[in-house]
Design a protein around this motif. Structure first.
Motif, PDB file in Angstrom:
ATOM      1  N   THR A 162       0.845  -1.095   0.003  1.00 59.66           N
ATOM      2  CA  THR A 162      -0.163  -0.031  -0.203  1.00 59.66           C
ATOM      3  C   THR A 162       1.127   1.280  -0.099  1.00 59.66           C
ATOM      4  O   THR A 162       2.054   1.057   0.285  1.00 59.66           O
ATOM      5  CB  THR A 162      -1.066  -0.027   1.384  1.00 59.66           C
ATOM      6  N   SER A 163       0.274   2.275  -0.144  1.00 65.89           N
ATOM      7  CA  SER A 163       0.932   3.724  -0.202  1.00 65.89           C
ATOM      8  C   SER A 163       0.951   4.135   1.211  1.00 65.89           C
ATOM      9  O   SER A 163       1.599   5.269   1.653  1.00 65.89           O
ATOM     10  CB  SER A 163       0.167   4.790  -0.995  1.00 65.89           C
ATOM     11  N   GLY A 164       0.246   3.293   2.440  1.00 65.92           N
ATOM     12  CA  GLY A 164       0.465   3.727   3.643  1.00 65.92           C
ATOM     13  C   GLY A 164      -0.596   4.498   4.108  1.00 65.92           C
ATOM     14  O   GLY A 164      -1.196   5.206   3.338  1.00 65.92           O
ATOM     15  N   ALA A 165      -0.647   4.738   5.487  1.00 68.16           N
ATOM     16  CA  ALA A 165      -1.870   5.611   5.878  1.00 68.16           C
ATOM     17  C   ALA A 165      -1.269   6.239   7.308  1.00 68.16           C
ATOM     18  O   ALA A 165       0.003   5.962   7.751  1.00 68.16           O
ATOM     19  CB  ALA A 165      -3.081   4.811   6.455  1.00 68.16           C
ATOM     20  N   TRP A 166      -2.062   7.049   7.924  1.00 72.09           N
ATOM     21  CA  TRP A 166      -1.364   7.952   8.963  1.00 72.09           C
ATOM     22  C   TRP A 166      -0.873   7.255  10.207  1.00 72.09           C
ATOM     23  O   TRP A 166      -0.350   7.581  10.894  1.00 72.09           O
ATOM     24  CB  TRP A 166      -2.251   9.097   9.321  1.00 72.09           C
ATOM     25  N   ASN A 167      -1.347   5.900  10.455  1.00 73.99           N
ATOM     26  CA  ASN A 167      -1.159   5.362  11.509  1.00 73.99           C
ATOM     27  C   ASN A 167       0.081   4.173  11.226  1.00 73.99           C
ATOM     28  O   ASN A 167       0.494   3.571  12.042  1.00 73.99           O
ATOM     29  CB  ASN A 167      -2.229   4.658  12.211  1.00 73.99           C
ATOM     30  N   ASP A 168       0.374   4.297   9.979  1.00 73.34           N
ATOM     31  CA  ASP A 168       1.487   3.243   9.455  1.00 73.34           C
ATOM     32  C   ASP A 168       3.010   3.700   9.858  1.00 73.34           C
ATOM     33  O   ASP A 168       3.071   5.003  10.109  1.00 73.34           O
ATOM     34  CB  ASP A 168       1.497   2.944   7.908  1.00 73.34           C
ATOM     35  N   ASN A 169       3.964   2.930   9.952  1.00 74.95           N
ATOM     36  CA  ASN A 169       5.279   3.253  10.560  1.00 74.95           C
ATOM     37  C   ASN A 169       6.016   3.863   9.020  1.00 74.95           C
ATOM     38  O   ASN A 169       6.214   3.244   8.236  1.00 74.95           O
ATOM     39  CB  ASN A 169       5.838   2.219  10.933  1.00 74.95           C
ATOM     40  N   PRO A 170       6.599   5.019   9.441  1.00 74.45           N
ATOM     41  CA  PRO A 170       7.595   5.472   8.343  1.00 74.45           C
ATOM     42  C   PRO A 170       8.997   4.457   8.536  1.00 74.45           C
ATOM     43  O   PRO A 170       8.914   3.832   9.660  1.00 74.45           O
ATOM     44  CB  PRO A 170       8.132   6.719   9.062  1.00 74.45           C
ATOM     45  N   ALA A 171       9.673   4.376   7.330  1.00 76.37           N
ATOM     46  CA  ALA A 171      10.746   3.294   7.419  1.00 76.37           C
ATOM     47  C   ALA A 171      11.807   3.788   6.603  1.00 76.37           C
ATOM     48  O   ALA A 171      11.687   4.409   5.804  1.00 76.37           O
ATOM     49  CB  ALA A 171      10.245   1.983   6.861  1.00 76.37           C
ATOM     50  N   ALA A 172      13.071   3.470   7.132  1.00 74.03           N
ATOM     51  CA  ALA A 172      14.274   3.612   6.452  1.00 74.03           C
ATOM     52  C   ALA A 172      14.306   2.678   5.296  1.00 74.03           C
ATOM     53  O   ALA A 172      13.735   1.406   5.288  1.00 74.03           O
ATOM     54  CB  ALA A 172      15.545   3.465   7.330  1.00 74.03           C
ATOM     55  N   LEU A 173      14.874   3.046   4.199  1.00 72.16           N
ATOM     56  CA  LEU A 173      14.988   2.285   2.869  1.00 72.16           C
ATOM     57  C   LEU A 173      16.095   1.464   3.104  1.00 72.16           C
ATOM     58  O   LEU A 173      16.198   0.492   2.231  1.00 72.16           O
ATOM     59  CB  LEU A 173      15.117   3.197   1.574  1.00 72.16           C
ATOM     60  N   ALA A 174      16.907   1.449   4.156  1.00 75.05           N
ATOM     61  CA  ALA A 174      18.125   0.469   4.156  1.00 75.05           C
ATOM     62  C   ALA A 174      18.614   0.533   5.689  1.00 75.05           C
ATOM     63  O   ALA A 174      18.552   1.651   6.248  1.00 75.05           O
ATOM     64  CB  ALA A 174      19.126   0.830   3.027  1.00 75.05           C
ATOM     65  N   ALA A 175      19.071  -0.570   6.151  1.00 75.25           N
ATOM     66  CA  ALA A 175      19.670  -0.495   7.442  1.00 75.25           C
ATOM     67  C   ALA A 175      20.988   0.284   7.481  1.00 75.25           C
ATOM     68  O   ALA A 175      21.708   0.657   6.290  1.00 75.25           O
ATOM     69  CB  ALA A 175      20.347  -2.129   7.763  1.00 75.25           C
ATOM     70  N   GLY A 176      21.264   0.810   8.517  1.00 75.61           N
ATOM     71  CA  GLY A 176      22.457   1.490   8.661  1.00 75.61           C
ATOM     72  C   GLY A 176      22.478   2.642   9.935  1.00 75.61           C
ATOM     73  O   GLY A 176      21.714   2.456  10.723  1.00 75.61           O
TER      74      GLY A 176
END
Length: 198
Positions: A162-176
C-alpha cells in the motif's frame, strides 16, 4: 554620521543573527524520542532521547530548514538483523518490502516526563509529517486509509502493498547508522529525516 550609525546597526544585527544561529532550538516544554523496533518502541533515554541542536549544525547542513522553530537529533543504528515482521509499501511505484527493524517514529512528551506522551508521529494526533529525506526514508500518506493498494500472489502467499496511512510506520529504505532529525516549524508543520552517518 547617519551612515556610520546605519553601518554599526547592521553590524550589531548581523552579530546577533550569527549568535542566534549557534543556539540549540529547544522546545522547553517538550522532549523528543526516536523509537522503533530497534529500541523496543518506547521512550528509551540512552538510545532514543533526542538532543536539541542549532540550525547551523553541520550534521543537518543538507536539509532545508527554513522557518524551523525546534530542531532535534539522535544518532541511531537500524540493524541488518531481521525483526521477523515487516512493512510492505508502494514506493515510487515499486512494491517494496522493508524489515521491521527499519521502522521509526518520534514520540513527543512533556519535558522531564517520558510517560506523558503527546503523540507518536506520524499519527492523527501529530498531524502530517514532512519527509525531510525521501532518499533514505519512506513516509506513509497522511490519510486514514491508503489510496493505493496492490495484492501480489494468492492465498497464504498473498502480500498486500500500500501507499500507507497515517498510523503506519515510517521506515528507512536500508539498514545503517543515521542521524534521525525531527523539526517543528513556525508554520505548525513538522518534519522527520534520516541522514546517513558517513
Amino acid at each position: 554620521m547617519k551612515k556610520l550609525f546605519v553601518l554599526l546597526l547592521a553590524l550589531v544585527l548581523s552579530i546577533g543573527l550569527i549568535g542566534c544561529s549557534n543556539d540549540p532550538l529547544v522546545n522547553a516544554d517538550k522532549d523528543y524520542y526516536v523509537t522503533g523496533n530497534f529500541n523496543g518502541w518506547d521512550t528509551v533515554a540512552d538510545t532514543g532521547m533526542m538532543e536539541a541542536i542549532a540550525k547551523n549544525d553541520d550534521r543537518v547542513a543538507s536539509l532545508d530548514l527554513k522557518g524551523v522553530e525546534f530542531l532535534y537529533l539522535k544518532e541511531i543504528v537500524l540493524p541488518t538483523d531481521e525483526a521477523g515482521w515487516g512493512v510492505n509499501y508502494i514506493i515510487d511505484g515499486v512494491n517494496t518490502s522493508l524489515d521491521g527493524n527499519l521502522t521509526v517514529k518520534v514520540i513527543r512528551t512533556t519535558a522531564g516526563d517520558s510517560d506523558a506522551r503527546d503523540w507518536w508521529s506520524q499519527s492523527p494526533e501529530s498531524g502530517a509529517i514532512i519527509n525531510l529525506t525521501p532518499e533514505t526514508l519512506f513516509m506513509p500518506e497522511f490519510l486514514e486509509n491508503a489510496t493505493t493498494s496492490v495484492v501480489v500472489g494468492e492465498g497464504d502467499d498473498a502480500v498486500t502493498f500500500t501507499s500507507g496511512a497515517w498510523n503506519d510506520n515510517p521506515a528507512a529504505l536500508a539498514a545503517g547508522t543515521y542521524y534521525a532529525v525531527f523539526a517543528e516549524f513556525t508554520d505548525g508543520t513538522r518534519g522527520l529525516g534520516l541522514i546517513v552517518v558517513a
